[in-house]
Design an enzyme around this catalytic site. Sequence first.
Site, short mmCIF file in Angstrom:
data_model
loop_
_atom_site.label_atom_id
_atom_site.label_comp_id
_atom_site.label_asym_id
_atom_site.label_seq_id
_atom_site.Cartn_x
_atom_site.Cartn_y
_atom_site.Cartn_z
N ASP A 35 7.11 41.83 59.49
CA ASP A 35 7.57 40.55 60.05
C ASP A 35 7.10 40.44 61.50
O ASP A 35 7.22 41.42 62.26
CB ASP A 35 9.11 40.47 60.08
CG ASP A 35 9.74 40.62 58.72
OD1 ASP A 35 9.13 40.21 57.73
OD2 ASP A 35 10.87 41.18 58.65
N ASP A 41 14.29 39.54 68.87
CA ASP A 41 14.43 40.74 68.02
C ASP A 41 14.26 41.98 68.90
O ASP A 41 15.02 42.94 68.81
CB ASP A 41 13.34 40.79 66.94
CG ASP A 41 13.54 39.79 65.80
OD1 ASP A 41 14.68 39.60 65.36
OD2 ASP A 41 12.52 39.19 65.35
N GLU A 64 15.66 48.23 62.48
CA GLU A 64 14.66 47.40 61.80
C GLU A 64 13.41 47.28 62.66
O GLU A 64 12.30 47.21 62.15
CB GLU A 64 15.23 46.00 61.54
CG GLU A 64 14.20 45.08 60.87
CD GLU A 64 14.60 43.62 60.80
OE1 GLU A 64 15.76 43.28 61.06
OE2 GLU A 64 13.72 42.82 60.47
N GLU A 65 13.59 47.25 63.95
CA GLU A 65 12.46 46.99 64.86
C GLU A 65 11.76 48.26 65.34
O GLU A 65 10.90 48.19 66.20
CB GLU A 65 12.93 46.14 66.05
CG GLU A 65 13.68 44.87 65.68
CD GLU A 65 12.91 43.93 64.72
OE1 GLU A 65 11.67 44.04 64.62
OE2 GLU A 65 13.56 43.10 64.06
N ASP A 83 20.37 46.51 62.24
CA ASP A 83 19.48 45.34 62.26
C ASP A 83 19.90 44.59 63.52
O ASP A 83 20.98 43.99 63.56
CB ASP A 83 19.74 44.49 61.00
CG ASP A 83 18.88 43.25 60.95
OD1 ASP A 83 18.30 42.88 61.98
OD2 ASP A 83 18.83 42.63 59.86
N LEU A 85 19.00 41.87 65.02
CA LEU A 85 19.22 40.43 64.89
C LEU A 85 18.85 40.03 63.47
O LEU A 85 17.68 40.00 63.11
CB LEU A 85 18.35 39.70 65.92
CG LEU A 85 18.80 38.30 66.31
CD1 LEU A 85 20.24 38.29 66.79
CD2 LEU A 85 17.88 37.74 67.40
N ASP A 86 19.87 39.77 62.68
CA ASP A 86 19.63 39.36 61.30
C ASP A 86 19.59 37.83 61.24
O ASP A 86 20.46 37.17 61.80
CB ASP A 86 20.75 39.90 60.39
CG ASP A 86 20.54 39.43 58.97
OD1 ASP A 86 19.59 39.90 58.33
OD2 ASP A 86 21.30 38.55 58.52
N GLU A 226 20.87 46.95 56.32
CA GLU A 226 21.31 45.64 55.85
C GLU A 226 22.21 45.80 54.61
O GLU A 226 23.38 45.43 54.61
CB GLU A 226 20.11 44.74 55.50
CG GLU A 226 19.33 44.30 56.72
CD GLU A 226 18.09 43.45 56.42
OE1 GLU A 226 17.80 42.52 57.19
OE2 GLU A 226 17.39 43.72 55.42
P1 AHG Z 1 15.78 39.52 59.39
O1 AHG Z 1 15.95 38.26 60.18
O2 AHG Z 1 16.56 40.67 59.98
O3 AHG Z 1 14.34 39.88 59.14
O4 AHG Z 1 16.48 39.35 57.96
C1 AHG Z 1 16.26 38.18 57.19
C2 AHG Z 1 16.74 38.44 55.79
C3 AHG Z 1 18.19 38.10 55.49
O5 AHG Z 1 19.01 37.91 56.54
C4 AHG Z 1 18.12 36.86 54.66
O6 AHG Z 1 19.15 36.80 53.72
C5 AHG Z 1 16.76 36.92 54.04
O7 AHG Z 1 15.96 37.63 54.93
C6 AHG Z 1 16.17 35.55 53.81
O8 AHG Z 1 15.01 35.67 53.08
P2 AHG Z 1 14.47 34.46 52.15
O9 AHG Z 1 14.08 33.37 53.07
O10 AHG Z 1 13.33 35.09 51.41
O11 AHG Z 1 15.58 34.05 51.19
MN MN Z 2 18.00 41.28 58.56
MN MN Z 3 16.49 41.54 61.97
#
Ligand code: AHG
Ligand code: MN
Ligand code: MN
Length: 279
Positions: A35, A41, A64-65, A83, A85-86, A226
């Site tokens: 990502d 983040d 995560e980072e 994590d 920042l989720d 997570e």
């Molecule tokens: P992050 O921001 O830490 O990378 O996590 C994002 C995760 C989670 O929070 C969320 O439910 C999911 O990614 C969303 O993914 P989709 O858009 O594929 O549903």
């Molecule tokens: Mn997350």
């Molecule tokens: Mn995150």
Amino acid sequence: MKEIFDGIKTAVKDIAQALKYSDFGYTANQNATGDTQLKLDVLSDEIITKTLSKINLVKELVSEEKEKALKVSGDGEYIVAYDPLDGSSLVDVNFAVGSIFGIYKGSLNPANLVASVYSVYGPRTELVIAKDKVELFRLDKQGDFAFASELRLKEKGKLNATGGLQKGWDEKHKNLIKSLFDEGYRLRYSGAMVSDLHQILLKGGGLFSYPATSDAPKGKLRLSFEVLPFAFIYELAGGYAVDNEGKRLLEINLEKVHQTSPCYFGSKYEIDKVKACLA
Ligand code: AHG
Ligand code: MN
Ligand code: MN
């Protein structure tokens, strides 16, 4: 463990401030999952690293980072996996995001998870601490986390939150989701698991799922910071957390820091249905 919770509270207050006023653009870098990292983040990760690495009880940080686990100077037995920042891709649209922490004793293994914490940065800053029970705290005007209530799931809820690209769902997952909607469940999915799982927990029940998809057969959500922290919280609140074979997530074999798994979290009724539909 109180020292670790206090460190998390300090970091969460700092992140809540950073979210209000810091630049929320992207960096040029990718994390271990591939990502592209937001400046927030990275900043949230730095805030947590700085705070938790001062705590003597903590020997290692998994984020995560960060590509790999970071050994810190403490000589205690705890590993904190987090994590920072989720839901960070939702910062630009001003949706609620959060931070997730799993506290492991000894080694990074689901059986060693001894407590979980998460925060939600919404109109208010909230903190949920799960150790012997699941408790909700709200940040007050004085800057303290005041106890609000104990959280318990009912036997059956009304909400249905599911992720991943629908065109990549298999027939079993499609049928499960459709049958819940046919029963009258409401769709609730923001794209931040922390906020979606928080909503289900506070409203008393429902299903949150992130299935295996054709492009991500092992799902998207990462176990150490997570999936497992929330599995711990849901079970402690009287709910269930299973993978796409209906097996308890807390019994999964965790081999890699950034390992992912399909996951289903909910109350009894919904998880019985998951098991029946995915069998
Ligand atoms: P992050 O921001 O830490 O990378 O996590 C994002 C995760 C989670 O929070 C969320 O439910 C999911 O990614 C969303 O993914 P989709 O858009 O594929 O549903
Ligand atoms: Mn997350
Ligand atoms: Mn995150």
